[in-house]
Scaffold this motif. Structure first.
Motif, mmCIF file in Angstrom:
data_model
loop_
_atom_site.group_PDB
_atom_site.id
_atom_site.type_symbol
_atom_site.label_atom_id
_atom_site.label_comp_id
_atom_site.label_asym_id
_atom_site.label_seq_id
_atom_site.Cartn_x
_atom_site.Cartn_y
_atom_site.Cartn_z
ATOM 1 N N SER A 96 -9.138 4.625 7.323
ATOM 2 C CA SER A 96 -8.442 5.675 8.437
ATOM 3 C C SER A 96 -6.909 5.488 9.267
ATOM 4 O O SER A 96 -6.172 6.221 9.525
ATOM 5 N N SER A 97 -6.307 4.598 8.717
ATOM 6 C CA SER A 97 -4.942 3.349 8.485
ATOM 7 C C SER A 97 -4.045 4.573 8.307
ATOM 8 O O SER A 97 -2.780 4.831 8.368
ATOM 9 N N PHE A 98 -4.924 4.403 6.313
ATOM 10 C CA PHE A 98 -4.350 5.437 5.356
ATOM 11 C C PHE A 98 -3.818 7.133 6.044
ATOM 12 O O PHE A 98 -2.221 7.400 5.818
ATOM 13 N N LEU A 99 -4.624 7.226 6.378
ATOM 14 C CA LEU A 99 -4.600 8.763 6.868
ATOM 15 C C LEU A 99 -3.665 9.392 7.781
ATOM 16 O O LEU A 99 -3.467 10.453 8.479
ATOM 17 N N SER A 100 -4.024 8.467 9.303
ATOM 18 C CA SER A 100 -2.889 8.077 9.854
ATOM 19 C C SER A 100 -1.582 7.692 9.793
ATOM 20 O O SER A 100 -0.980 7.508 10.963
ATOM 21 N N VAL A 297 4.046 -5.510 -1.259
ATOM 22 C CA VAL A 297 4.946 -6.053 -0.352
ATOM 23 C C VAL A 297 4.676 -6.867 1.365
ATOM 24 O O VAL A 297 5.484 -8.308 1.146
ATOM 25 N N THR A 298 3.590 -6.519 1.505
ATOM 26 C CA THR A 298 2.972 -6.416 2.736
ATOM 27 C C THR A 298 1.884 -7.169 2.617
ATOM 28 O O THR A 298 1.055 -8.368 3.222
ATOM 29 N N GLY A 299 0.501 -6.774 1.799
ATOM 30 C CA GLY A 299 -0.125 -7.701 1.256
ATOM 31 C C GLY A 299 -1.512 -7.948 1.919
ATOM 32 O O GLY A 299 -1.862 -7.996 1.254
ATOM 33 N N ASN A 300 -1.640 -6.336 2.209
ATOM 34 C CA ASN A 300 -2.829 -5.518 2.762
ATOM 35 C C ASN A 300 -3.460 -5.025 1.724
ATOM 36 O O ASN A 300 -3.243 -3.922 0.905
ATOM 37 N N GLN A 301 -4.108 -5.904 0.539
ATOM 38 C CA GLN A 301 -4.887 -5.163 -0.246
ATOM 39 C C GLN A 301 -6.188 -4.131 -0.077
ATOM 40 O O GLN A 301 -6.427 -4.046 -0.932
ATOM 41 N N GLY A 302 -6.709 -4.687 1.107
ATOM 42 C CA GLY A 302 -7.686 -3.359 1.720
ATOM 43 C C GLY A 302 -7.008 -2.264 1.337
ATOM 44 O O GLY A 302 -7.784 -0.947 0.933
ATOM 45 N N LEU A 303 -5.760 -1.851 2.327
ATOM 46 C CA LEU A 303 -5.280 -0.763 2.886
ATOM 47 C C LEU A 303 -5.032 -0.302 1.331
ATOM 48 O O LEU A 303 -5.180 0.863 0.655
ATOM 49 N N ALA A 304 -4.503 -0.527 0.598
ATOM 50 C CA ALA A 304 -3.987 -0.901 -0.902
ATOM 51 C C ALA A 304 -4.716 -0.186 -1.851
ATOM 52 O O ALA A 304 -4.924 0.856 -2.334
ATOM 53 N N ALA A 305 -6.641 -0.740 -1.968
ATOM 54 C CA ALA A 305 -7.366 -0.363 -2.569
ATOM 55 C C ALA A 305 -7.581 0.916 -1.890
ATOM 56 O O ALA A 305 -8.724 2.445 -3.096
ATOM 57 N N ALA A 306 -7.130 1.993 -0.795
ATOM 58 C CA ALA A 306 -8.110 2.369 -0.134
ATOM 59 C C ALA A 306 -7.358 3.303 -0.469
ATOM 60 O O ALA A 306 -7.418 4.936 -1.484
#
Length: 333
Positions: A96-100, A297-306
């Protein structure tokens, strides 16, 4: 013994049997019955063991370096990572964060535009491959090496060289344009031109590889087709569209699939040619670059995997569509 007494032989003859000559184990004409080897005999188990041992390195490498990372990334895409590690299940929140993400529309358009530019370079590769096939003599191999040289060059080195060529103040391209009275723009500092500039570099980098594929396809076309068509009055243009393109369509399909996959994963040139302090970076990001920012860069591994999962699904869908459509225009005869 009377003639009416029954004997085993007589009984057999009476019943219609035809006794033949007795044959011993060593008599000619006998065929020894070979014993059937049990299904799970030691010999079978040994053959299977050696067979699986030979293919084990391939399957172990495929699982460790391809299948397991895919499964792991799919799992990580449903988790949130802390600054010091640790995972927390968040469901579809990363998707949801990626699509928005407000950067997604521009990044998606930049990615698609770059892939279309790379696809537009396929006709250029066909023309160069056709011209290369006309070259013969001792310089033919030299030309092939020169055209293939960008393929084996390091992407970082290629990006740095082209970054200097595209420089708006002292670059070679703008200097050549100034000789004919054209004031060249800042190719890598203005987001109106960055994707086009990187697309031209992508065409140049893939030209040698595509030429090798197309040259091999052109050599497999029988010359008798061209000779027969010339006798019927077909010119070079008609031969190209009626003979060359249809018989070269399998190679075109193969190159187009690789071009789409490579184009949608474009990242290195954005990082190397633009740099993190470039004012055009905000308008030149691709989906792969968004993955890099979230992962490293930001270290958001979950969002990067998505992002990686979504990009993989898009690539699978586009490849499936290409394989579906190739039945209409690819000729394997």
């Amino acid at each position: 013994m009377s003639a009416t007494e029954s004997t085993p032989v007589a009984a057999g003859r009476a019943e219609g049997a035809r006794p033949g000559p007795e044959r011993g184990p060593g008599s000619p004409g006998t065929r020894p019955v070979a014993g059937r080897r049990p299904r799970f005999s030691k010999a079978h188990m040994k053959e299977w063991a050696w067979g699986y041992a030979m293919i084990a390195p391939l399957f172990v490498g495929l699982f460790l370096f391809y299948l397991w990372p895919i499964v792991q990334s799919a799992y990580f895409s449903f988790t949130s990572w802390g600054a010091f590690g640790g995972q927390q299940w968040v469901g579809f929140q990363n998707y949801s964060s990626f699509l928005s993400d407000p950067q997604l529309p521009r990044a998606a358009w930049n990615t698609v535009k770059y892939a279309l530019i790379i696809l537009a370079g396929i006709p250029v590769s066909i023309v160069f491959a056709a011209l290369m096939n006309q070259v013969s003599g001792k310089y033919a191999s030299l030309y092939r090496v020169l055209y293939f040289l960008p393929v084996v060059s390091m992407p970082a080195a290629v990006a740095m060289v082209w970054r200097w060529l595209y420089n708006g103040d002292y670059g070679l391209i703008n200097y050549l344009l100034s000789l004919i009275g054209i004031h060249g723009p800042h190719w890598v500092s203005d987001d109106r031109y960055t994707i086009w500039a990187m697309g031209l570099v992508g065409i140049w980098s893939s030209l040698g590889y595509n030429m090798i594929i197309f040259a091999a396809g052109l050599k497999n076309i029988p010359r008798q087709y061209y000779e027969a068509s010339s006798l019927d009055g077909a010119g070079r243009v008609r031969q190209f569209f009626s003979i060359t393109l249809p018989l070269l369509s399998p190679s075109i399909f193969f190159v187009s699939v690789l071009s789409v996959i490579g184009g949608l994963q474009m990242f290195d040139m954005v990082l190397m040619m633009l740099g993190k302090t470039n004012p055009a970076l905000a308008g030149s990001k691709t989906i792969a670059y968004l993955f890099y920012e979230d992962a490293f860069v930001t270290g958001n591994q979950g969002l990067a995997a998505a992002i990686a999962v979504v990009l993989t699904l898009v690539l699978l869908a586009l490849t499936a569509i290409q394989f579906r459509l190739q039945k209409r225009w690819v000729h394997y005869a």
